[in-house]
Design a protein around this motif. Structure first.
Motif, PDB file in Angstrom:
ATOM      1  N   ARG A 211       0.834  -1.208   0.000  1.00 46.40           N
ATOM      2  CA  ARG A 211       0.000   0.000   0.000  1.00 46.40           C
ATOM      3  C   ARG A 211       0.866   1.254   0.000  1.00 46.40           C
ATOM      4  NH1 ARG A 211      -1.875  -0.837   4.552  1.00 46.40           N
ATOM      5  NH2 ARG A 211      -0.438   0.518   5.676  1.00 46.40           N
ATOM      6  N   ASP A 212       1.893   1.267   0.859  1.00 48.83           N
ATOM      7  CA  ASP A 212       2.766   2.438   0.944  1.00 48.83           C
ATOM      8  C   ASP A 212       3.727   2.512  -0.236  1.00 48.83           C
ATOM      9  OD1 ASP A 212       1.553   3.193   3.277  1.00 48.83           O
ATOM     10  OD2 ASP A 212       3.157   2.506   4.592  1.00 48.83           O
ATOM     11  N   VAL A 213       4.305   1.377  -0.611  1.00 52.45           N
ATOM     12  CA  VAL A 213       5.272   1.368  -1.715  1.00 52.45           C
ATOM     13  C   VAL A 213       4.632   1.904  -2.990  1.00 52.45           C
ATOM     14  CG1 VAL A 213       6.703  -0.094  -3.192  1.00 52.45           C
ATOM     15  CG2 VAL A 213       6.599  -0.535  -0.727  1.00 52.45           C
ATOM     16  N   LEU A 214       3.451   1.403  -3.309  1.00 49.39           N
ATOM     17  CA  LEU A 214       2.789   1.815  -4.545  1.00 49.39           C
ATOM     18  C   LEU A 214       2.293   3.252  -4.465  1.00 49.39           C
ATOM     19  CD1 LEU A 214       0.857  -1.482  -5.326  1.00 49.39           C
ATOM     20  CD2 LEU A 214       2.913  -0.611  -6.466  1.00 49.39           C
ATOM     21  N   ALA A 215       1.879   3.682  -3.284  1.00 47.56           N
ATOM     22  CA  ALA A 215       1.464   5.078  -3.131  1.00 47.56           C
ATOM     23  C   ALA A 215       2.652   6.013  -3.336  1.00 47.56           C
ATOM     24  CB  ALA A 215       0.846   5.299  -1.754  1.00 47.56           C
ATOM     25  N   VAL A 216       3.819   5.625  -2.823  1.00 49.93           N
ATOM     26  CA  VAL A 216       5.030   6.429  -3.025  1.00 49.93           C
ATOM     27  C   VAL A 216       5.372   6.496  -4.513  1.00 49.93           C
ATOM     28  CG1 VAL A 216       7.531   6.471  -2.649  1.00 49.93           C
ATOM     29  CG2 VAL A 216       5.990   6.064  -0.724  1.00 49.93           C
ATOM     30  N   LEU A 217       5.291   5.372  -5.202  1.00 48.53           N
ATOM     31  CA  LEU A 217       5.608   5.359  -6.630  1.00 48.53           C
ATOM     32  C   LEU A 217       4.605   6.186  -7.427  1.00 48.53           C
ATOM     33  CD1 LEU A 217       6.654   1.627  -7.087  1.00 48.53           C
ATOM     34  CD2 LEU A 217       8.150   3.633  -6.963  1.00 48.53           C
ATOM     35  N   ARG A 218       3.355   6.145  -7.029  1.00 43.00           N
ATOM     36  CA  ARG A 218       2.341   6.974  -7.698  1.00 43.00           C
ATOM     37  C   ARG A 218       2.711   8.454  -7.572  1.00 43.00           C
ATOM     38  NH1 ARG A 218      -1.092   9.627 -10.760  1.00 43.00           N
ATOM     39  NH2 ARG A 218      -2.850  10.554  -9.679  1.00 43.00           N
ATOM     40  N   LEU A 219       3.110   8.888  -6.380  1.00 42.10           N
ATOM     41  CA  LEU A 219       3.535  10.274  -6.199  1.00 42.10           C
ATOM     42  C   LEU A 219       4.830  10.549  -6.955  1.00 42.10           C
ATOM     43  CD1 LEU A 219       2.791  10.604  -2.381  1.00 42.10           C
ATOM     44  CD2 LEU A 219       1.400  11.466  -4.271  1.00 42.10           C
ATOM     45  N   GLY A 220       5.638   9.516  -7.085  1.00 46.89           N
ATOM     46  CA  GLY A 220       6.894   9.669  -7.804  1.00 46.89           C
ATOM     47  C   GLY A 220       6.723   9.956  -9.279  1.00 46.89           C
ATOM     48  N   THR A 221       5.558   9.624  -9.847  1.00 50.96           N
ATOM     49  CA  THR A 221       5.339   9.963 -11.251  1.00 50.96           C
ATOM     50  C   THR A 221       5.438  11.463 -11.454  1.00 50.96           C
ATOM     51  OG1 THR A 221       2.926  10.073 -10.965  1.00 50.96           O
ATOM     52  CG2 THR A 221       3.870   7.947 -11.626  1.00 50.96           C
ATOM     53  N   ARG A 222       5.237  12.206 -10.382  1.00 50.33           N
ATOM     54  CA  ARG A 222       5.369  13.657 -10.436  1.00 50.33           C
ATOM     55  C   ARG A 222       6.709  14.126  -9.872  1.00 50.33           C
ATOM     56  NH1 ARG A 222       2.464  17.872 -12.978  1.00 50.33           N
ATOM     57  NH2 ARG A 222       3.561  19.748 -12.267  1.00 50.33           N
ATOM     58  N   LEU A 223       7.151  13.505  -8.780  1.00 50.37           N
ATOM     59  CA  LEU A 223       8.301  14.024  -8.040  1.00 50.37           C
ATOM     60  C   LEU A 223       9.638  13.440  -8.477  1.00 50.37           C
ATOM     61  CD1 LEU A 223       6.767  14.018  -4.448  1.00 50.37           C
ATOM     62  CD2 LEU A 223       7.105  15.994  -5.952  1.00 50.37           C
ATOM     63  N   PHE A 224       9.645  12.195  -8.945  1.00 46.92           N
ATOM     64  CA  PHE A 224      10.903  11.591  -9.420  1.00 46.92           C
ATOM     65  C   PHE A 224      10.604  10.609 -10.552  1.00 46.92           C
ATOM     66  CE2 PHE A 224       9.537  10.072  -5.240  1.00 46.92           C
ATOM     67  CZ  PHE A 224       9.282   8.719  -5.436  1.00 46.92           C
ATOM     68  N   PRO A 225      10.113  11.128 -11.683  1.00 54.70           N
ATOM     69  CA  PRO A 225       9.679  10.254 -12.784  1.00 54.70           C
ATOM     70  C   PRO A 225      10.785   9.374 -13.351  1.00 54.70           C
ATOM     71  CG  PRO A 225       9.767  12.563 -13.475  1.00 54.70           C
ATOM     72  CD  PRO A 225       9.909  12.556 -11.989  1.00 54.70           C
ATOM     73  N   HIS A 226      12.032   9.841 -13.307  1.00 55.89           N
ATOM     74  CA  HIS A 226      13.131   9.029 -13.837  1.00 55.89           C
ATOM     75  C   HIS A 226      13.314   7.758 -13.015  1.00 55.89           C
ATOM     76  CE1 HIS A 226      14.799  11.327 -10.550  1.00 55.89           C
ATOM     77  NE2 HIS A 226      15.925  10.647 -10.587  1.00 55.89           N
ATOM     78  N   ARG A 227      13.084   7.843 -11.722  1.00 56.15           N
ATOM     79  CA  ARG A 227      13.202   6.665 -10.860  1.00 56.15           C
ATOM     80  C   ARG A 227      11.964   5.772 -10.975  1.00 56.15           C
ATOM     81  NH1 ARG A 227      18.125   5.133  -8.834  1.00 56.15           N
ATOM     82  NH2 ARG A 227      19.264   6.905  -7.945  1.00 56.15           N
ATOM     83  N   VAL A 228      10.815   6.372 -11.174  1.00 56.88           N
ATOM     84  CA  VAL A 228       9.600   5.584 -11.368  1.00 56.88           C
ATOM     85  C   VAL A 228       9.702   4.764 -12.651  1.00 56.88           C
ATOM     86  CG1 VAL A 228       7.132   5.753 -11.876  1.00 56.88           C
ATOM     87  CG2 VAL A 228       8.105   7.055  -9.986  1.00 56.88           C
ATOM     88  N   ALA A 229      10.377   5.306 -13.651  1.00 59.10           N
ATOM     89  CA  ALA A 229      10.581   4.543 -14.887  1.00 59.10           C
ATOM     90  C   ALA A 229      11.367   3.265 -14.605  1.00 59.10           C
ATOM     91  CB  ALA A 229      11.308   5.404 -15.916  1.00 59.10           C
TER      92      ALA A 229
END
Length: 277
Positions: A211-229
């Motif tokens: 739940r937390d990991v995926l929520a962090v990655l969802r926010l990362g699409t905005r805050l750290f998209p290179h890492r989300v890739a």
């Protein structure tokens, strides 16, 4: 999370399948299209999650002055990182100094460079003299981005004390190759994970709860998209194989996600298995 966006983890995983299939799954689950995030809104949501400390570095790697301002004002950002932000030092691939814009308009918020002492015998000797954890943390704070090469060379010439190695290794901006030089034993890497220092692949595969990991990655699409890739490259093949366009599998995942205690891959595999006839 926002009441209009109660399933950030599902929204993130749906980015990993075909657009048309994702739309059909959303309709089946009744969750609609997620609202667009702003950097400020995403950073505010991130503060509410049990995110690893490494997300601060992932944000800084964008070398974006606006993102740097958000990190500067996050809780628990160390003085050493604040100093380097104020000096315009890049944390990512940028080659020159960055514009500095950290003023938040709050009258009691200091935007002055932190006063970080350096041993009278110099940076490296200060690290070598550290015989307690407190002394090591003080010495490690003095290390700035241009100093990491000298720190690594000094450690290769004569290993730094254990306290100093640990204080340096848990700095979010410690280069991965330098951290690996300090230790690679599984116990060491587990201690790093416990301290919130992780690589993206490690976080995706081992982080809990999903739940937390995926929520962090969802926010990362905005805050750290290179890492989300990077995260998407790890997860996409599994998500497509186990969930794909099967709405029943996605319904199981949505039901399990709030309380599932395993890892993200375990959640995906379990959801697919439960939904199979």
């Amino acid at each position: 999370m926002n009441s209009r966006d109660t399933m950030p983890g599902v929204h993130f995983l749906l980015l990993l399948i075909e657009h048309g299939d994702a739309a059909a799954v959303r309709q089946r689950l009744g969750i609609g299209v997620p609202e667009q995030l702003t950097d400020e809104g995403a950073a505010w949501e991130l503060d509410r999650l049990a995110a690893p400390r490494s997300v601060q570095l992932w944000m800084l790697e964008r070398d974006d002055p606006g993102t740097n301002r958000l990190v500067f004002h996050r809780a628990h950002v160390g003085d050493a990182v604040k100093r380097d932000i104020l000096r315009g030092l890049p944390f990512g691939a940028a080659t020159g100094p960055l514009p500095v814009r950290v003023d938040c308009g709050q009258p009691y918020c200091s935007h002055a460079e932190p006063d970080i002492p350096v041993s009278r015998r110099g940076l490296i000797e200060g690290l070598r003299e550290a015989r307690t954890m407190g002394a090591a943390r003080t010495a490690a704070r003095a290390v700035s981005k241009p100093d990491w090469a000298a720190v690594a060379e000094a450690d290769r010439a004569e290993p730094l004390p254990g306290f100093a190695r640990w204080a340096l290794g848990v700095r979010i901006d410690c280069p991965p190759e330098v951290r690996a030089q300090f230790g690679s034993h599984p116990k060491f890497t587990k201690r790093l994970r416990d301290a919130g220092i992780v690589e993206v692949r490690e976080y995706v595969l081992l982080g809990r709860p999903p739940r937390d990991v995926l929520a962090v990655l969802r926010l990362g699409t905005r805050l750290f998209p290179h890492r989300v890739a990077e995260a998407a490259e790890v997860l996409a093949p599994l998500v497509r194989a186990e969930l794909g366009a099967n709405p029943d599998a996605w319904a199981v995942l949505a039901q399990l996600l709030p309380s599932f205690a395993g890892t993200v891959p375990e959640l995906v595999v379990t959801s697919g298995a439960v939904a199979r006839p």
